[in-house]
Design a protein around this motif. Sequence first.
Motif, PDB file in Angstrom:
ATOM      1  N   LEU A 199      -4.865   2.083   8.030  1.00 34.62           N
ATOM      2  CA  LEU A 199      -4.822   3.213   8.955  1.00 34.62           C
ATOM      3  C   LEU A 199      -3.422   3.392   9.531  1.00 34.62           C
ATOM      4  N   THR A 200      -2.729   2.277   9.766  1.00 38.61           N
ATOM      5  CA  THR A 200      -1.344   2.352  10.236  1.00 38.61           C
ATOM      6  C   THR A 200      -0.458   2.985   9.166  1.00 38.61           C
ATOM      7  N   ALA A 201      -0.696   2.600   7.916  1.00 37.56           N
ATOM      8  CA  ALA A 201       0.069   3.186   6.808  1.00 37.56           C
ATOM      9  C   ALA A 201      -0.178   4.687   6.692  1.00 37.56           C
ATOM     10  N   GLU A 202      -1.401   5.102   7.054  1.00 36.72           N
ATOM     11  CA  GLU A 202      -1.738   6.530   7.005  1.00 36.72           C
ATOM     12  C   GLU A 202      -1.391   7.243   8.310  1.00 36.72           C
ATOM     13  N   ARG A 203      -0.703   6.508   9.211  1.00 40.15           N
ATOM     14  CA  ARG A 203      -0.254   7.058  10.495  1.00 40.15           C
ATOM     15  C   ARG A 203      -1.415   7.518  11.368  1.00 40.15           C
ATOM     16  N   VAL A 204      -2.485   6.772  11.325  1.00 35.80           N
ATOM     17  CA  VAL A 204      -3.619   7.003  12.220  1.00 35.80           C
ATOM     18  C   VAL A 204      -3.427   6.074  13.411  1.00 35.80           C
ATOM     19  N   TYR A 259       0.835  -1.208   0.000  1.00 34.86           N
ATOM     20  CA  TYR A 259       0.000   0.000   0.000  1.00 34.86           C
ATOM     21  C   TYR A 259       0.870   1.258   0.000  1.00 34.86           C
ATOM     22  N   ILE A 260       1.889   1.270   0.864  1.00 34.77           N
ATOM     23  CA  ILE A 260       2.762   2.442   0.967  1.00 34.77           C
ATOM     24  C   ILE A 260       3.526   2.677  -0.342  1.00 34.77           C
ATOM     25  N   LYS A 261       3.969   1.577  -0.960  1.00 40.59           N
ATOM     26  CA  LYS A 261       4.712   1.701  -2.226  1.00 40.59           C
ATOM     27  C   LYS A 261       3.830   2.273  -3.327  1.00 40.59           C
ATOM     28  N   ILE A 262       2.596   1.788  -3.443  1.00 49.71           N
ATOM     29  CA  ILE A 262       1.681   2.294  -4.480  1.00 49.71           C
ATOM     30  C   ILE A 262       1.364   3.763  -4.226  1.00 49.71           C
ATOM     31  N   LYS A 263       1.160   4.105  -2.966  1.00 48.23           N
ATOM     32  CA  LYS A 263       0.834   5.490  -2.627  1.00 48.23           C
ATOM     33  C   LYS A 263       1.966   6.438  -2.991  1.00 48.23           C
ATOM     34  N   ASN A 264       3.212   6.031  -2.732  1.00 43.46           N
ATOM     35  CA  ASN A 264       4.354   6.903  -2.987  1.00 43.46           C
ATOM     36  C   ASN A 264       4.783   6.927  -4.450  1.00 43.46           C
ATOM     37  N   GLU A 269      -4.849   7.775  -4.799  1.00 41.67           N
ATOM     38  CA  GLU A 269      -6.081   7.192  -5.347  1.00 41.67           C
ATOM     39  C   GLU A 269      -5.855   5.742  -5.773  1.00 41.67           C
ATOM     40  N   ALA A 270      -4.701   5.472  -6.377  1.00 43.79           N
ATOM     41  CA  ALA A 270      -4.396   4.101  -6.811  1.00 43.79           C
ATOM     42  C   ALA A 270      -4.257   3.174  -5.610  1.00 43.79           C
ATOM     43  N   ALA A 271      -3.653   3.667  -4.539  1.00 43.91           N
ATOM     44  CA  ALA A 271      -3.521   2.873  -3.318  1.00 43.91           C
ATOM     45  C   ALA A 271      -4.892   2.556  -2.727  1.00 43.91           C
ATOM     46  N   GLN A 272      -5.794   3.550  -2.765  1.00 42.71           N
ATOM     47  CA  GLN A 272      -7.154   3.328  -2.268  1.00 42.71           C
ATOM     48  C   GLN A 272      -7.877   2.273  -3.087  1.00 42.71           C
ATOM     49  N   ARG A 273      -7.767   2.370  -4.412  1.00 39.01           N
ATOM     50  CA  ARG A 273      -8.435   1.395  -5.285  1.00 39.01           C
ATOM     51  C   ARG A 273      -7.922  -0.011  -5.019  1.00 39.01           C
TER      52      ARG A 273
END
Length: 352
Positions: free
Chosen positions: A121-126, A40-45, A50-54
């Motif tokens: 949520l952990t990846a988003e630092r929540v 997830y973190i790799k796709i987001k960066n 949006e791609a990570a969410q999908r």
Amino acid sequence: MRYFGASSEVDAYFIAIAGILTINSLMQGGQLSEVFLPIYIKIKNEVSFEAAQRTFFSILHRFFLFCLFIITILWFIAPYFVGFLGAGLSAQQKALSTDIFKYSSFLILFSILNSFITTVLTAERVYGRAEVTHFLNSLCSIIILYLFKDNFGIYVLVIAILFGKLIESIISFFFLHRAGISYQLSWRIDKNILKSLYSTFSFTSTYVLSTQLFGIITNYYSSFLPEGTISIFNYARQLQTKVATVFLSPIANIFSSEFNHSLIKKKANIYSKIREPLYVIILLFSFFTSIIILYGNFIFEIIWNNSIGISTNDINLAHKMLLLNFIGQLFWSAVMVFRKSSIAFGQANKLY
């Protein structure tokens, strides 16, 4: 314990829940969600948020449908599975345990979905979400138990847990929304991501099957013990688990972080990082074991005051079981240090 005591009904309940926990472990939702974190973190960066969410929702949808398929199968095979797992139960107990197993099967769905949501949520630092939702989950379950225990009998335990898990899921989606993640009806996903998840599943399957086979055999033989023994054992084990969670989890997290940092910096005293948490664990659990030896009976007399059908012999039995569980936890805690250090050294293959 105060409402239902250590009865044949509670024995049937714990056998059913043991079956659900076995199936849940075989699904390996926790392991797969951990693997998804770096993906997830790799796709987001590298691609986009949006791609990570999908990708997240595409995986969530797949697991949702797969869990529904598994739950449907469990409803059909429940009498046979519970019949084997609780072979020593009476026919009436088996029928009750089978019904509880069927209704509790939805816990598998909630458990896996929440594992992936927690990972994102952990990846988003929540941070702190797990503590808040766990508290509200427990609070709702206790309220349901208190209000409807007379209406539904032993089934209120299943209703309470399911309702608590539902509240936990709703709150989790609320936290996702606050993190800027909106629901998307997506299905498409990169085949390499699925391949990575499948390979992880096959990689850990032997280990998971071995551990769950041990659990199945243990529950099979425990069903032949005198009425109430399974209940007393599970009550005692849950007390030990709560203490271990409160005190061991922080040690595990600190050790894992410090040990990995030491490896990166290539410090010469790397093995002192293994000895230190071992010393703390030995001292900590030696202290708790001493408390249990001296005051275990007194503790159970307080928390089980006015419980249904609990005798002095039951309290003595619970005292012994709690003591043995804490001794076992001491060894398991040492194993935890070994596991985390082995993975940090890149020896996960040999470890499993």
